[in-house]
Design a protein around this motif. Sequence first.
Motif, mmCIF file in Angstrom:
data_model
loop_
_atom_site.group_PDB
_atom_site.id
_atom_site.type_symbol
_atom_site.label_atom_id
_atom_site.label_comp_id
_atom_site.label_asym_id
_atom_site.label_seq_id
_atom_site.Cartn_x
_atom_site.Cartn_y
_atom_site.Cartn_z
ATOM 1 N N THR A 216 0.837 -1.201 0.000
ATOM 2 C CA THR A 216 0.000 0.000 0.000
ATOM 3 C C THR A 216 0.873 1.253 0.000
ATOM 4 O OG1 THR A 216 -0.092 0.002 2.420
ATOM 5 C CG2 THR A 216 -1.844 -1.173 1.260
ATOM 6 N N THR A 217 0.318 2.307 -0.524
ATOM 7 C CA THR A 217 1.009 3.597 -0.481
ATOM 8 C C THR A 217 1.248 4.033 0.957
ATOM 9 O OG1 THR A 217 -0.024 4.221 -2.570
ATOM 10 C CG2 THR A 217 0.880 6.003 -1.234
ATOM 11 N N SER A 218 0.328 3.662 1.872
ATOM 12 C CA SER A 218 0.503 4.031 3.281
ATOM 13 C C SER A 218 1.749 3.398 3.878
ATOM 14 C CB SER A 218 -0.741 3.617 4.089
ATOM 15 O OG SER A 218 -0.971 2.219 3.982
ATOM 16 N N LEU A 219 2.130 2.186 3.434
ATOM 17 C CA LEU A 219 3.370 1.569 3.908
ATOM 18 C C LEU A 219 4.574 2.313 3.332
ATOM 19 C CD1 LEU A 219 4.905 -0.705 5.378
ATOM 20 C CD2 LEU A 219 4.666 -2.084 3.289
ATOM 21 N N TYR A 220 4.532 2.632 2.070
ATOM 22 C CA TYR A 220 5.637 3.326 1.424
ATOM 23 C C TYR A 220 5.872 4.689 2.060
ATOM 24 C CZ TYR A 220 8.565 4.981 -2.456
ATOM 25 O OH TYR A 220 9.609 5.456 -3.228
ATOM 26 N N ASP A 221 4.773 5.349 2.506
ATOM 27 C CA ASP A 221 4.872 6.718 3.020
ATOM 28 C C ASP A 221 5.012 6.801 4.534
ATOM 29 O OD1 ASP A 221 4.665 7.723 0.475
ATOM 30 O OD2 ASP A 221 2.497 8.046 0.589
ATOM 31 N N VAL A 222 5.202 5.687 5.253
ATOM 32 C CA VAL A 222 5.422 5.756 6.695
ATOM 33 C C VAL A 222 6.637 6.641 6.959
ATOM 34 C CG1 VAL A 222 6.130 4.439 8.723
ATOM 35 C CG2 VAL A 222 4.342 3.552 7.232
ATOM 36 N N ARG A 223 6.471 7.643 7.835
ATOM 37 C CA ARG A 223 7.491 8.669 8.015
ATOM 38 C C ARG A 223 8.228 8.483 9.342
ATOM 39 N NH1 ARG A 223 8.349 13.122 5.246
ATOM 40 N NH2 ARG A 223 6.401 12.755 4.112
ATOM 41 N N ALA A 224 9.569 8.616 9.249
ATOM 42 C CA ALA A 224 10.399 8.562 10.450
ATOM 43 C C ALA A 224 10.525 9.951 11.048
ATOM 44 C CB ALA A 224 11.773 7.994 10.108
ATOM 45 N N ARG A 225 11.082 9.997 12.265
ATOM 46 C CA ARG A 225 11.272 11.285 12.923
ATOM 47 C C ARG A 225 12.223 12.193 12.135
ATOM 48 N NH1 ARG A 225 9.200 10.805 18.097
ATOM 49 N NH2 ARG A 225 8.899 8.663 18.807
ATOM 50 N N THR A 226 13.124 11.571 11.351
ATOM 51 C CA THR A 226 14.076 12.356 10.565
ATOM 52 C C THR A 226 13.445 12.972 9.326
ATOM 53 O OG1 THR A 226 14.734 10.369 9.355
ATOM 54 C CG2 THR A 226 15.980 10.920 11.358
ATOM 55 N N GLY A 227 12.217 12.538 8.993
ATOM 56 C CA GLY A 227 11.550 13.031 7.792
ATOM 57 C C GLY A 227 11.588 12.054 6.638
ATOM 58 N N ASP B 72 8.287 -11.195 6.704
ATOM 59 C CA ASP B 72 8.854 -11.081 8.053
ATOM 60 C C ASP B 72 9.966 -10.043 8.091
ATOM 61 O OD1 ASP B 72 7.108 -12.969 9.013
ATOM 62 O OD2 ASP B 72 8.540 -14.631 8.951
ATOM 63 N N GLN B 73 10.798 -10.036 7.045
ATOM 64 C CA GLN B 73 11.863 -9.038 6.976
ATOM 65 C C GLN B 73 11.271 -7.622 6.875
ATOM 66 O OE1 GLN B 73 15.145 -9.097 7.275
ATOM 67 N NE2 GLN B 73 15.214 -11.323 7.652
ATOM 68 N N ILE B 74 10.187 -7.487 6.106
ATOM 69 C CA ILE B 74 9.537 -6.170 6.006
ATOM 70 C C ILE B 74 8.999 -5.744 7.372
ATOM 71 C CG2 ILE B 74 7.629 -4.901 4.967
ATOM 72 C CD1 ILE B 74 7.941 -6.650 2.483
ATOM 73 N N GLY B 75 8.372 -6.678 8.091
ATOM 74 C CA GLY B 75 7.848 -6.361 9.412
ATOM 75 C C GLY B 75 8.936 -5.973 10.391
ATOM 76 N N ALA B 76 10.075 -6.683 10.361
ATOM 77 C CA ALA B 76 11.176 -6.351 11.261
ATOM 78 C C ALA B 76 11.744 -4.971 10.944
ATOM 79 C CB ALA B 76 12.265 -7.417 11.151
ATOM 80 N N ALA B 77 11.869 -4.663 9.643
ATOM 81 C CA ALA B 77 12.388 -3.347 9.265
ATOM 82 C C ALA B 77 11.427 -2.240 9.690
ATOM 83 C CB ALA B 77 12.629 -3.300 7.757
ATOM 84 N N LEU B 78 10.145 -2.494 9.584
ATOM 85 C CA LEU B 78 9.159 -1.487 9.995
ATOM 86 C C LEU B 78 9.206 -1.268 11.504
ATOM 87 C CD1 LEU B 78 6.822 0.342 9.057
ATOM 88 C CD2 LEU B 78 5.270 -1.584 9.460
ATOM 89 N N ALA B 79 9.421 -2.349 12.258
ATOM 90 C CA ALA B 79 9.464 -2.231 13.711
ATOM 91 C C ALA B 79 10.656 -1.414 14.180
ATOM 92 C CB ALA B 79 9.484 -3.620 14.344
ATOM 93 N N THR B 80 11.763 -1.476 13.450
ATOM 94 C CA THR B 80 12.967 -0.739 13.849
ATOM 95 C C THR B 80 13.042 0.642 13.203
ATOM 96 O OG1 THR B 80 14.224 -1.805 12.065
ATOM 97 C CG2 THR B 80 14.253 -2.862 14.238
ATOM 98 N N PHE B 81 12.102 0.933 12.310
ATOM 99 C CA PHE B 81 12.073 2.243 11.676
ATOM 100 C C PHE B 81 11.592 3.268 12.709
ATOM 101 C CE2 PHE B 81 10.568 5.277 8.324
ATOM 102 C CZ PHE B 81 11.771 5.370 7.636
ATOM 103 N N ASP B 82 12.289 4.359 12.835
ATOM 104 C CA ASP B 82 11.992 5.352 13.879
ATOM 105 C C ASP B 82 10.759 6.147 13.478
ATOM 106 O OD1 ASP B 82 12.148 6.871 16.119
ATOM 107 O OD2 ASP B 82 13.764 8.166 15.395
ATOM 108 N N ILE B 83 9.589 5.518 13.679
ATOM 109 C CA ILE B 83 8.332 6.109 13.209
ATOM 110 C C ILE B 83 7.928 7.259 14.124
ATOM 111 C CG2 ILE B 83 5.904 5.659 12.717
ATOM 112 C CD1 ILE B 83 6.643 2.765 12.203
ATOM 113 N N ASP B 84 7.447 8.326 13.533
ATOM 114 C CA ASP B 84 6.988 9.499 14.280
ATOM 115 C C ASP B 84 5.492 9.370 14.566
ATOM 116 O OD1 ASP B 84 6.794 11.934 15.469
ATOM 117 O OD2 ASP B 84 6.769 13.077 13.590
ATOM 118 N N ASP B 85 5.119 9.230 15.848
ATOM 119 C CA ASP B 85 3.710 9.195 16.286
ATOM 120 C C ASP B 85 2.943 7.991 15.764
ATOM 121 O OD1 ASP B 85 4.049 11.547 17.679
ATOM 122 O OD2 ASP B 85 3.463 12.798 15.959
#
Length: 635
Positions: free
Chosen positions: A568-579, A605-618
Amino acid sequence: MPPNMQFEDFDREVAAFQSRLRDLRAARRVTAEGDDENEALFLELETAAEELRVAHEELWVSDAEQADQAATEDQDRYVLRAAFRDLPLPVMLLYRDGRIRRVNQRCLNLLELSADYLSGRPLPALVELPQRSALRSQIAAVTRRRGTRTVTLTFVVRGRVRSVRALLGALHVPNDPKPVIAAVLIPTDDALADDPAGPSGEDAAAVLARTTAGLPALVRRLDLVTSVAQLLTSSHGDPDAAIARALGGLLCVEFADWIIVDLMRADGLVRAAVCGPEGATDREVLAAIQEAEPYEAALPAVVAQEGQSQLLIHLDDYSVLGEDRDGVPLAGRMRARSLLCLPIGGEAVLGTITAARTAGSSYFALADLAALEDVGGLLGGALRAERRFVRQHRSHLTLRDLLIPTSVTLEQLDVAWLYRPATSEEDPGSVVFDLYPSNSGGNILLAETATAGGHAATELVTLRQSARTLGLAQADPVGLLEDVTARLSALGGLRTPVLTSAAHVSSTATGAAVRLVSAGHHLSLHRRLDGRVQAVDGGGRALEGGAEAVLHFRDLDLVPGEALVMFTTSLYDVRARTGDTFGRSGALAQAVARAGSGSAQSIVDQIGAALATFDIDDGLPLDVLALCLRVPRDG
């Protein structure tokens, strides 16, 4: 004298009789007729007339004496009544059974009640419940002429305690075989002090004290309501019972010694919370109250049924809260002497709150009732909001189950997906996907909206159902989306823009052929056999309203070991604190590459692990999804 004849009438009759007798005597002398017998008759009549005259004079004298005596007795009665009324001590006269016959003015001032209210009311009903049986026994003893008795009584006067020493004695009234009981009330506080001079004699301090007397109660009410509002605001999302327990604990600290909260369920009242003192004995009482059935307690049941608050300033019936297993009244075990019970929630009753105070606390007053009614209104609003939230959450979960299937399979393909709901979870999902077999392979649908909510989720479900129905006969995803758009336009069109991807997968001799169609989606990822990850461009325009579909398609061949990742575009556009975003930063493609030649599940599973460690803002603002299709290797 006839019984109905007045004294003046009798006087006139006697005078008329004597006049007639003189006329008869004069007529006889004129005629000079008669004999000795007639003369004897005249003599008897004259004798009777003389006796009547004497009796008449005696009656006049006797009547005057009686009138003087009656006037004296009336004067004495007036004096006695005035003396009784103005005695410097509070005094009341009782009948033999303890009912109040008369009270003097000082007694009315002491009790702050009217004579009409007290007249005929049993004196024991005005004192505290534990003292009533002893008072009845003392009254009975005085009635049996056993001298005077002294007993300590506690009255409840406008929510305040008034303690007195009562001296009881019998008064024997003439011509009345039943004695009258006199009760002299001697206050133990300063209630017997001289009455104030009145408003004109008050100084400034007295006026200020009188006019500001209600301010402490008002301040306590505002403090209580503020504390409850803060508690209920911080309890959003908690179950009803947890909210009731938290509220009961707060009210036990700030308002009453015991708090019982009963909530209305489908089968009636259910006890939700009981709070009380911390002593060991009190814990046993608390357990007994929790085990009791609320509908067996007369007070909460009546309040819940009628929707009207009940204020029992002076508790005189221990059975109002029901009984424990041994038949002992719960109010008695609580040592309650004042009770409040009110409905929760106004017209539609959601339950009841029962508050009790014991001997160590003041009696409830109307100000306390008003404060607790404010609390009941706040609790009712909180419970309604919480129940609306629960209903909405359940409907959201139902919609989400319709949006995301629990399991899907396609023959000769390895399929896996990753789904993460939005962090808030307050709205139903903004993503739908479906994967189902067709007459020449399998069809895939992936769609999303830019906003979450019930309306958007409903349109996504409608899109999915239309695609599944039309896809049974239409294998080409381009034609499928065009048919879906035409069908939805006939129904009024989509009011929310929907980013859509569709694919048809069919088996070939060398692996699988994929036709990938997009309407607003821009990317997919192709993991090649050599481990490289390539972007598969998308395009087109999001499906919206009744406009004709603008689509972009791409044909792709997959050999064994290769995989296609749709997201989904929403996965591609998940934003980190760095922008940075999850897609543009390369984190998504790197996760696919790290899986190597592994299975579809290892890729997600690799995608999920990367998303979990991505410094997501809010957190995640919208639902995200990644779907992996992999052609397995032979063997």
